[in-house]
Design an enzyme around this catalytic site. Structure first.
Site, PDB file in Angstrom:
ATOM      1  CB  SER A  89      55.951 -32.462  44.889  1.00 35.12           C
ATOM      2  OG  SER A  89      55.970 -31.438  45.855  1.00 35.12           O
ATOM      3  CG  ASP A 106      48.933 -31.903  48.556  1.00 33.20           C
ATOM      4  OD1 ASP A 106      49.660 -31.482  49.474  1.00 33.20           O
ATOM      5  OD2 ASP A 106      49.279 -31.919  47.357  1.00 33.20           O
ATOM      6  CG  HIS A 161      52.292 -33.801  48.276  1.00 36.99           C
ATOM      7  ND1 HIS A 161      51.882 -32.659  47.624  1.00 36.99           N
ATOM      8  CD2 HIS A 161      53.627 -33.895  48.044  1.00 36.99           C
ATOM      9  CE1 HIS A 161      52.919 -32.085  47.037  1.00 36.99           C
ATOM     10  NE2 HIS A 161      53.990 -32.810  47.264  1.00 36.99           N
TER      11      HIS A 161
END
Length: 501
Positions: free
Chosen positions: A174, A444, A469
């Site tokens: 991320s 995601d 994700h």
């Protein structure tokens, strides 16, 4: 007197719980704890202790000699002389030491006999550079300072542990995935390869594409799920128009407070309410089937299939009844009795500056970074025909939060200037960097801002159909789809080539 004291303590505790609950469960794409969650495993390995390195507060001002202590972890149990150094980059949450003994990168560490390090991001977890999180103190919270922290730490750790000649690979998921790629861009002499999982590479003011991917992900179960969410949203909007309808909504969605149309914050309350309800879907989509601890055993089992199963179940009632059932499912998973939606209470929570406040968990810090560097505002500005959640939380709703939390100068112009600077600094979608792996999952929503094809010469995009994700970072499961297993194998091959070249 003793009874009075007991009542006072009870009231105080309940008040604290109430105040803390105003922090949204899912805020600007970030669940509580950070976007890279704890692996959903019970590890039998001992966790490493906290270690500390002295860092400069401002790496770009030689006249400022202020220092602070940054936390890091070490695992050298797999290391053999000559093996590589692996560095897990911390992000917008507490650095969890369980990552030092679990996860895909630990499998790679065992294979390649790596020395493992994890550095916590400044301003998160226990890494407190300033006395508090006052807006004036947050000027040292940005990705450039974080990358400079990492550069100094790597130089320090290599010398401390006698690893000066060893190859080094960074890992991040991320926002830390972005840092992993950007570190390879900015400090190529310190890193020989980088894995940038689910990394948003392009900063953008209005991230309306987020709901577009959520819509597409819900559609993987069939056409009716989005159709029923849209019908529920339309019914919800109609009920907002009357006192009777608003009272019905309060009961259906277990709201903590009344919807008061006479309040000056009414429109903001409505935006916050519907944003939170949509967040029930956003959070589940973002972490669908990825072996992430979703915050409680019940919620671990809530998937896109679960949500759409409810939304398509006519026995529950009308679409709005099903929408409310999804909301109750999420409230129960978080052990929350009611749905907090009051905008002003949320703002007051995020205005808190003490490290031990509810905002200190990371919500205030991440909000500041979005308001000054990245935006990533997940608005409802896609046409109602292309996403089913209505138009109740537009771009200006997110911009207003920046102003209300940090001050009037944090307006749209300042936010856009920060975004422009970020993209100029790192390249945005025109990023030029070599020896970086960019894994992204099709489910995601963040992949819309990532590298999903091999347009970056010298680096490798790994687009994983059906995963969410940071899914490639979590411990493997027998039930993992074949594409996820293959992605981990590709990353293994890339690491092998980076450390042998």
């Amino acid at each position: 007197m003793a009874d009075i004291m007991k009542v006072a303590i009870f009231v105080l505790v309940c008040s604290i719980c109430k105040i803390n609950a105003y922090m949204p469960k899912f805020h600007r794409g970030r669940p509580k704890g950070g976007m890279l969650g704890t692996p959903n495993v019970k590890s039998n390995h001992a966790l490493p202790p906290d270690m500390w390195v002295t860092q400069r507060l401002d790496h770009f001002n030689d006249a400022d000699t202020t220092t602070w202590q940054q936390r890091y972890f070490v695992n050298d149990t797999f290391y053999k002389k000559g093996g590589p150094v692996f560095v897990m980059i911390g992000g917008e949450g507490t650095a969890d030491p369980i990552w030092m003994v679990e996860g895909a990168w630990i499998d790679y560490a065992q294979k390649f006999n790596a020395f493992c390090l994890q550095l916590e991001h400044r301003y998160y977890g226990k890494s407190h550079p300033t006395i508090d999180m006052g807006t004036g103190n947050l000027i040292f919270l940005n990705s450039e300072q974080a990358l400079a922290d990492l550069a100094y730490f790597i130089t320090y750790a290599k010398q401390k542990f006698g690893l000066e000649k060893n190859k080094l690979i960074t890992f991040g998921g991320s926002y830390p995935g972005s840092l992993s790629a950007w570190f390879r861009l900015k400090y190529p002499h310190l890193v020989d390869g980088a894995v940038a999982s689910s990394a948003p590479i392009r900063a953008v003011l209005n991230f309306y594409e987020y709901l577009g991917v959520v819509t597409n992900s819900l559609a993987t179960t069939g056409p009716n799920c989005n159709k029923n969410v849209a019908a529920a949203t339309e019914d919800l909007g109609s009920k907002l128009q009357t006192d009777t309808g608003r009272n019905t909504l309060k009961t259906m969605f277990s709201m903590c407070d009344d919807l008061d149309p006479s309040s000056p914050d009414y429109q903001l309350d409505v935006a916050n309410l519907i944003s939170n309800i949509a967040g029930n879907f956003e959070g589940v989509v973002q972490y669908n089937k990825d072996n992430r601890a979703f915050e409680g055993a019940i919620a671990t089992n809530i998937t896109v299939d679960t949500l759409c199963g409810v939304m398509n179940d006519e026995s529950v009632g009308a679409p709005l009844d099903r929408y409310a059932k999804v909301n109750k499912m999420i409230l129960d998973a978080y052990s929350e009795k009611c749905l907090d939606f009051k905008y002003r209470a949320m703002i007051e929570d995020l205005q808190k500056t003490a490290w031990n406040s509810s905002a200190g968990e990371g919500g205030r810090q991440w909000t500041y970074q979005t308001c000054t560097e990245f935006a990533f505002f997940q608005s409802s500005d896609l046409s109602n025909k292309t996403q089913p959640f209505g138009s109740f939380f537009p771009l200006n709703f997110s911009v207003q939060q920046c102003i209300d939390i940090f001050g009037s100068k944090f307006n749209r112009d300042l936010i856009q200037a920060g975004i422009n600077r970020t993209n100029t600094n790192y390249g945005g979608e025109n990023l030029k960097v070599t020896k970086v792996a960019f894994p992204n999952g099709s489910i995601d929503p963040w992949h819309a801002l990532g590298i999903i094809d091999n347009s970056v010469a010298g680096s490798t995009a790994i687009f994983i159909d059906g995963t969410a994700h940071c899914a490639n970072m979590y411990p493997s499961l027998d039930s993992d789809p074949a594409e996820l297993t293959k992605a981990r194998q590709v990353i293994t091959g890339l690491i092998s080539s980076w450390i042998s070249s």
